[in-house]
Design an enzyme around this catalytic site. Sequence first.
Site, PDB file in Angstrom:
ATOM      1  N   GLY A 168       0.840  -1.203   0.000  1.00  0.00           N
ATOM      2  CA  GLY A 168       0.000   0.000   0.000  1.00  0.00           C
ATOM      3  C   GLY A 168       0.872   1.249   0.000  1.00  0.00           C
ATOM      4  CG  MET A 197      -7.458   1.684   6.072  1.00  0.00           C
ATOM      5  SD  MET A 197      -6.468   2.107   4.613  1.00  0.00           S
ATOM      6  CE  MET A 197      -7.605   1.629   3.317  1.00  0.00           C
ATOM      7  CB  VAL A 256      16.955   6.631  -1.928  1.00  0.00           C
ATOM      8  CG1 VAL A 256      17.797   5.631  -2.726  1.00  0.00           C
ATOM      9  CG2 VAL A 256      16.437   5.994  -0.637  1.00  0.00           C
ATOM     10  CB  ALA A 281     -12.763   8.334  20.525  1.00  0.00           C
ATOM     11  CG  ASP A 324      -1.239  -0.796   7.882  1.00  0.00           C
ATOM     12  OD1 ASP A 324      -2.174   0.016   7.756  1.00  0.00           O
ATOM     13  OD2 ASP A 324      -1.068  -1.760   7.118  1.00  0.00           O
ATOM     14  CE  LYS A 377     -18.748  11.001  27.832  1.00  0.00           C
ATOM     15  NZ  LYS A 377     -17.600  11.726  27.311  1.00  0.00           N
ATOM     16  CG  ASN A 378     -24.989  17.097  23.637  1.00  0.00           C
ATOM     17  OD1 ASN A 378     -26.156  16.775  23.858  1.00  0.00           O
ATOM     18  ND2 ASN A 378     -24.542  18.339  23.678  1.00  0.00           N
ATOM     19  CG  HIS A 379     -20.661  13.707  20.822  1.00  0.00           C
ATOM     20  ND1 HIS A 379     -20.521  14.962  21.352  1.00  0.00           N
ATOM     21  CD2 HIS A 379     -19.457  13.099  20.944  1.00  0.00           C
ATOM     22  CE1 HIS A 379     -19.273  15.115  21.768  1.00  0.00           C
ATOM     23  NE2 HIS A 379     -18.620  13.996  21.535  1.00  0.00           N
ATOM     24  CE  LYS A 426     -18.801   8.297  32.730  1.00  0.00           C
ATOM     25  NZ  LYS A 426     -17.594   7.668  32.223  1.00  0.00           N
TER      26      LYS A 426
END
EC number: 2.7.1.11
Length: 320
Positions: free
Chosen positions: A12, A170, A24, A187, A128, A215-217, A213
């Site tokens: 990838g 990913m 290089v 998050a 990754d 939370k709104n979201h 809690k």
Amino acid sequence: MVKRIGVLTSGGDAPGMNAAIRAVTRVATNIGIEVYGIYDGYRGMVEGKIQPLTRRDVSDILDRGGTMLGSARLPEFKSLEVREKAVEQLKKFGIEAVVVIGGDGSYRGALALTEMGINCIGLPGTIDNDISSTDETIGFNTALTTIVDAVDKLRDTSSSHHRCSVVEVMGNRCGDLALFAGISTGAEIVITSETGFDEGEVLDRLREFDVVKKKNHALVIISEKITDVEVFARKVSQHTGFSGRATILGHVQRGGSPVPADRILASRMGEKAVDLLMQGIGGQCVGTQSGNIVGVPIEEALNMPAKSRKELQNLFDRLV
Ligand SMILES: Nc1ncnc2c1ncn2[C@@H]1O[C@H](COP(=O)(O)OP(=O)(O)OP(=O)(O)O)[C@@H](O)[C@H]1O
Ligand SMILES: O=P(O)(O)OC[C@H]1O[C@](O)(CO)[C@@H](O)[C@@H]1O
Ligand SMILES: [Mg+2]
């Protein structure tokens, strides 16, 4: 001493690969070594898609995403017969050694070629961050920046609609993109192959975020290849007070101009690859360890256990 080397990108693509190709080419040509570009990874090596690279050819690529040499996956390269064709081509072009920029699979190809008499040095070009012999891979920081940018935007709309955004990122089997993005975006939940996925438990936690809690979201960042995020988002809507929406970030994570950290990393690593080849060394890969550039035998690198992320996972848990 080696007079002519090749450079290729494989697997990838990753932002910063161009910066590595440039490094290089410039470092080698500045000391009188000829550089040839091998196009489309190992496929181009087998097919002889090989051309000289001058310092002018690598002008104006430092800031570009993707790879000017093209990349490919060629599973047939595992076969000795196919690799023999590649070695024939290299000999035809007088290429004595090769810098391979790619991930763990590309490293295996580089090791196999070294065992056939062509010294190869691997550079970790993959978003990754799944190569244990280096603190960071080329492209990881840019992909992380792209994810954080997208998740910050998702947060805005999720808060406005009392939604739970389930964001798939990913990483192949490595959870670094998800965990680092989780910490960077605040998050609520991060799910990786390291954390495991207990659907019932995640739904319970989301209910708690909503009811207790207030939370709104809620933001859930989940590594690819763990579950079907569309199906999971529907379950969030059915079983919690949030309305669930899935976003699969996909290949946008691989594109874009490399962030400065990736440009610097790629430049340092490209320089080291040329230095190793000039010392007659092959079968090694370049990494950073505690900030220092090092060469590590590819075999050793591939057998190193995955880096533990316990400490960062604990930090994430303590911040929620
Ligand atoms: N065991 C192996 N022997 C020889 N060549 C290999 C081997 N494994 C992989 N390769 C070669 O390396 C190429 C790239 O490998 P792979 O598709 O696993 O990507 P990668 O280099 O790990 O990069 P990324 O994971 O970032 O996409 C393969 O398509 C194949 O040509
Ligand atoms: O571009 P492709 O071949 O679909 O590969 C996707 C895979 O490549 C990567 O982007 C880089 O290894 C992984 O994160 C992902 O699983
Ligand atoms: Mg890989």
